[in-house]
Write a protein that holds these residues in place. Structure first.
Motif, PDB file in Angstrom:
ATOM      1  N   TYR A  73       0.820  -1.222   0.000  1.00 53.36           N
ATOM      2  CA  TYR A  73       0.000   0.000   0.000  1.00 53.36           C
ATOM      3  C   TYR A  73       0.850   1.266   0.000  1.00 53.36           C
ATOM      4  N   PHE A  74       2.094   1.160   0.434  1.00 50.08           N
ATOM      5  CA  PHE A  74       2.970   2.333   0.392  1.00 50.08           C
ATOM      6  C   PHE A  74       3.184   2.771  -1.056  1.00 50.08           C
ATOM      7  N   PHE A  75       3.388   1.804  -1.949  1.00 54.24           N
ATOM      8  CA  PHE A  75       3.637   2.117  -3.357  1.00 54.24           C
ATOM      9  C   PHE A  75       2.346   2.154  -4.178  1.00 54.24           C
ATOM     10  N   ALA A  76       1.320   1.411  -3.747  1.00 54.12           N
ATOM     11  CA  ALA A  76       0.051   1.362  -4.483  1.00 54.12           C
ATOM     12  C   ALA A  76      -1.087   1.493  -3.477  1.00 54.12           C
ATOM     13  N   PRO A  77      -1.389   2.708  -3.014  1.00 54.24           N
ATOM     14  CA  PRO A  77      -2.364   2.889  -1.930  1.00 54.24           C
ATOM     15  C   PRO A  77      -3.775   2.444  -2.270  1.00 54.24           C
ATOM     16  N   PHE A  78      -4.104   2.366  -3.554  1.00 52.69           N
ATOM     17  CA  PHE A  78      -5.470   2.004  -3.930  1.00 52.69           C
ATOM     18  C   PHE A  78      -5.558   0.607  -4.544  1.00 52.69           C
ATOM     19  N   GLN A  79      -4.548  -0.226  -4.227  1.00 50.44           N
ATOM     20  CA  GLN A  79      -4.558  -1.605  -4.701  1.00 50.44           C
ATOM     21  C   GLN A  79      -5.793  -2.340  -4.158  1.00 50.44           C
ATOM     22  N   HIS A  80      -6.589  -2.928  -5.071  1.00 56.69           N
ATOM     23  CA  HIS A  80      -7.807  -3.660  -4.703  1.00 56.69           C
ATOM     24  C   HIS A  80      -8.811  -2.768  -3.968  1.00 56.69           C
ATOM     25  N   SER A  81      -8.758  -1.461  -4.193  1.00 59.95           N
ATOM     26  CA  SER A  81      -9.668  -0.533  -3.508  1.00 59.95           C
ATOM     27  C   SER A  81     -10.261   0.455  -4.511  1.00 59.95           C
ATOM     28  N   PRO A  82     -11.127   0.018  -5.415  1.00 60.22           N
ATOM     29  CA  PRO A  82     -11.653   0.908  -6.464  1.00 60.22           C
ATOM     30  C   PRO A  82     -12.499   2.048  -5.909  1.00 60.22           C
ATOM     31  N   PHE A  83     -13.335   1.748  -4.892  1.00 61.35           N
ATOM     32  CA  PHE A  83     -14.179   2.820  -4.363  1.00 61.35           C
ATOM     33  C   PHE A  83     -13.352   3.842  -3.599  1.00 61.35           C
ATOM     34  N   LEU A  84     -12.313   3.384  -2.877  1.00 61.78           N
ATOM     35  CA  LEU A  84     -11.449   4.309  -2.151  1.00 61.78           C
ATOM     36  C   LEU A  84     -10.760   5.268  -3.115  1.00 61.78           C
ATOM     37  N   LYS A  85     -10.325   4.755  -4.246  1.00 57.87           N
ATOM     38  CA  LYS A  85      -9.704   5.609  -5.269  1.00 57.87           C
ATOM     39  C   LYS A  85     -10.699   6.642  -5.767  1.00 57.87           C
ATOM     40  N   LYS A  86     -11.941   6.223  -6.004  1.00 59.52           N
ATOM     41  CA  LYS A  86     -12.983   7.150  -6.456  1.00 59.52           C
ATOM     42  C   LYS A  86     -13.259   8.197  -5.378  1.00 59.52           C
ATOM     43  N   PHE A  87     -13.230   7.781  -4.112  1.00 60.78           N
ATOM     44  CA  PHE A  87     -13.445   8.707  -3.002  1.00 60.78           C
ATOM     45  C   PHE A  87     -12.373   9.791  -2.988  1.00 60.78           C
ATOM     46  N   TYR A  88     -11.105   9.384  -3.137  1.00 56.65           N
ATOM     47  CA  TYR A  88     -10.012  10.356  -3.111  1.00 56.65           C
ATOM     48  C   TYR A  88      -9.987  11.237  -4.360  1.00 56.65           C
ATOM     49  N   GLN A  89     -10.573  10.770  -5.449  1.00 59.74           N
ATOM     50  CA  GLN A  89     -10.604  11.573  -6.676  1.00 59.74           C
ATOM     51  C   GLN A  89     -11.732  12.586  -6.680  1.00 59.74           C
ATOM     52  N   SER A  90     -12.615  12.521  -5.681  1.00 59.00           N
ATOM     53  CA  SER A  90     -13.685  13.508  -5.576  1.00 59.00           C
ATOM     54  C   SER A  90     -13.082  14.889  -5.333  1.00 59.00           C
ATOM     55  N   PRO A  91     -13.612  15.923  -5.983  1.00 59.68           N
ATOM     56  CA  PRO A  91     -13.047  17.280  -5.809  1.00 59.68           C
ATOM     57  C   PRO A  91     -12.966  17.721  -4.352  1.00 59.68           C
ATOM     58  N   SER A  92     -13.963  17.353  -3.534  1.00 55.61           N
ATOM     59  CA  SER A  92     -13.975  17.786  -2.132  1.00 55.61           C
ATOM     60  C   SER A  92     -12.824  17.183  -1.338  1.00 55.61           C
ATOM     61  N   ILE A  93     -12.256  16.065  -1.807  1.00 53.49           N
ATOM     62  CA  ILE A  93     -11.126  15.424  -1.132  1.00 53.49           C
ATOM     63  C   ILE A  93      -9.815  15.750  -1.844  1.00 53.49           C
ATOM     64  N   ARG A  94      -9.847  15.716  -3.170  1.00 53.22           N
ATOM     65  CA  ARG A  94      -8.610  15.873  -3.945  1.00 53.22           C
ATOM     66  C   ARG A  94      -7.920  17.203  -3.677  1.00 53.22           C
ATOM     67  N   TYR A  95      -8.681  18.262  -3.486  1.00 54.21           N
ATOM     68  CA  TYR A  95      -8.074  19.581  -3.313  1.00 54.21           C
ATOM     69  C   TYR A  95      -7.695  19.896  -1.863  1.00 54.21           C
ATOM     70  N   LEU A  96      -7.846  18.911  -0.982  1.00 53.83           N
ATOM     71  CA  LEU A  96      -7.379  19.107   0.396  1.00 53.83           C
ATOM     72  C   LEU A  96      -5.889  18.828   0.535  1.00 53.83           C
ATOM     73  N   GLY A  97      -5.307  18.116  -0.448  1.00 54.82           N
ATOM     74  CA  GLY A  97      -3.879  17.819  -0.398  1.00 54.82           C
ATOM     75  C   GLY A  97      -3.045  19.076  -0.534  1.00 54.82           C
ATOM     76  N   GLU A  98      -1.884  19.041   0.116  1.00 47.50           N
ATOM     77  CA  GLU A  98      -1.029  20.240   0.141  1.00 47.50           C
ATOM     78  C   GLU A  98      -0.412  20.513  -1.213  1.00 47.50           C
ATOM     79  N   ASN A  99       0.142  19.490  -1.854  1.00 48.68           N
ATOM     80  CA  ASN A  99       0.782  19.673  -3.156  1.00 48.68           C
ATOM     81  C   ASN A  99       0.844  18.319  -3.849  1.00 48.68           C
ATOM     82  N   SER A 100       1.504  18.285  -5.007  1.00 49.57           N
ATOM     83  CA  SER A 100       1.563  17.039  -5.774  1.00 49.57           C
ATOM     84  C   SER A 100       2.320  15.941  -5.036  1.00 49.57           C
ATOM     85  N   ALA A 101       3.303  16.323  -4.205  1.00 49.03           N
ATOM     86  CA  ALA A 101       4.067  15.330  -3.454  1.00 49.03           C
ATOM     87  C   ALA A 101       3.283  14.795  -2.266  1.00 49.03           C
TER      88      ALA A 101
END
Length: 372
Positions: free
Chosen positions: A80-108
């Motif tokens: 999960y360190f290298f592939a945090p959304f491995q076998h987690s399709p809904f979790l990936k969709k959750f993090y791609q939501s605009p309300s979550i995606r723009y909470l991150g500080e930067n690309s890193a």
């Protein structure tokens, strides 16, 4: 002032443990920021929340044993360190939501280290309702999504969401409140996971620091017991540093580097509570200087000397203090130091304050406090 051998020795040891616990905490915090550890623990909690992330059954009968589970979870942590959304399709969709995606500080640090319960429930409602059709109510859209599992949620997750929706009597606002309660309960557990992870890292760092700085608890205790001059110098050093360490400990607690309760994932640490890395480096430099002062007082060090035995000059490097002649005892002293450091700086700071306060009491008052 009340002073005796045992109290002064304890005071010296507590000061040493506090000093190196602070040092280990600063190093651990720098590493946590480098690897975005808080965001990873939050992702783990959301994976457990939304993806039924329980793979202990894969081990069969071995899954009943904590020993095997620990290594199994460690392996998945690397994945999960290298592939945090491995076998987690809904979790990936959750993090791609605009309300979550723009909470991150930067690309890193794309994934946020904190999500409020309100943002969580809002995002879940947005995902469940999807795009509303003409004349379709939000309640009907969510009900349709849960009934037919259009998002392909895991069995336990969809069953729980259906129960929460039914408990809310199909009222969206009450459904959101139920999801926020569910989220908060999981975040309380996630805070415990992070604290345990921090304690493990402090134990590892403590052993490394003990070896690098030669912080041998057994040798230090023997020196403090035998040498009155060193003992008095350590007591003065501890008393002089206590006020500055109070400020450092208070700052690091407020900045949420030290955790005195389980509310970490309920506080917004992404902006107002974040301590700048330059300040961390400054505190680290101060602690390194104090460590050098303590080391000079104790006289414990490694050194290289020229051995002329047998008419040949040989450069020998090792421990110079007579209390460190036994390598196994030195290793045991390092291990004791590592265990002490893993208890955390707040524990040793509180204990230091109590011992200093007790030591400064008049003899008659200290005897009265002990029922003499």
């Amino acid at each position: 002032m009340f002073s005796n051998l045992a109290i002064d020795v304890a005071l010296g040891l507590i000061f040493i443990y506090l000093l190196y616990s602070l040092l280990a905490s600063i190093i651990q915090e720098m590493a946590a920021r480098l690897f975005n550890a808080r965001a990873r623990v939050l992702t783990k909690a959301l994976r457990r929340l939304l993806e039924d992330d329980d793979r202990s059954g894969d081990l069969g009968a071995f899954g009943r044993f904590t020993f095997f589970n620990w290594f199994y979870e460690l392996g998945w942590s690397v994945v999960y360190f290298f592939a945090p959304f491995q076998h987690s399709p809904f979790l990936k969709k959750f993090y791609q939501s605009p309300s979550i995606r723009y909470l991150g500080e930067n690309s890193a640090s794309a994934r946020p280290a904190y999500i409020s319960p309100q943002i969580f429930s809002q995002t879940m409602v947005h995902l469940l309702r999807g795009t509303l059709e003409e004349n379709q109510s939000e309640t009907a859209a969510i009900r349709h999504s849960l009934t037919y599992n259009t998002l392909q949620l895991a069995p336990d997750t969809i069953a729980h969401l259906r129960n929460l929706f039914e408990d809310a009597h199909y009222d969206v606002d009450r459904f959101r409140a139920n999801m926020e309660t569910w989220f908060n309960e999981t975040m309380t557990r996630a805070s415990g996971w992070y604290r345990r992870q921090t304690q493990v890292w402090l134990l590892i760092l403590g052993l490394g620091i003990a070896a690098v700085f030669n912080v041998d608890s057994i040798a230090i205790a023997r020196i403090l017991m035998k040498d009155k001059n060193v003992r008095e110098q350590m007591v003065r050093l501890a008393a002089s540093r206590e006020p500055s360490y109070a400020a450092v400990t208070d700052t690091l607690t407020r900045k949420n580097i030290f955790h005195r309760d389980s509310s970490y994932f309920r506080q917004d640490t992404s902006v107002s509570m974040m301590l700048k890395d330059t300040a961390l480096i400054g505190v680290y430099a101060i602690l390194r200087q104090d460590a050098g002062d303590a080391k000079n007082v104790l006289g414990i060090s490694r050194d290289c000397v020229t051995d002329t035995t047998g008419g040949k000059k040989e450069l020998r490097c090792g421990f110079t203090h007579p209390y460190q002649k036994n390598g196994w005892m030195v290793l045991a002293g390092w291990c004791i130091t590592a265990l002490a450091i893993s208890l955390g700086a707040p524990f040793w700071f509180d204990l230091l304050g109590r011992v200093v306060k007790f030591r400064n009491l008049p003899p008659q008052q200290s005897a009265a406090n002990n029922g003499v």
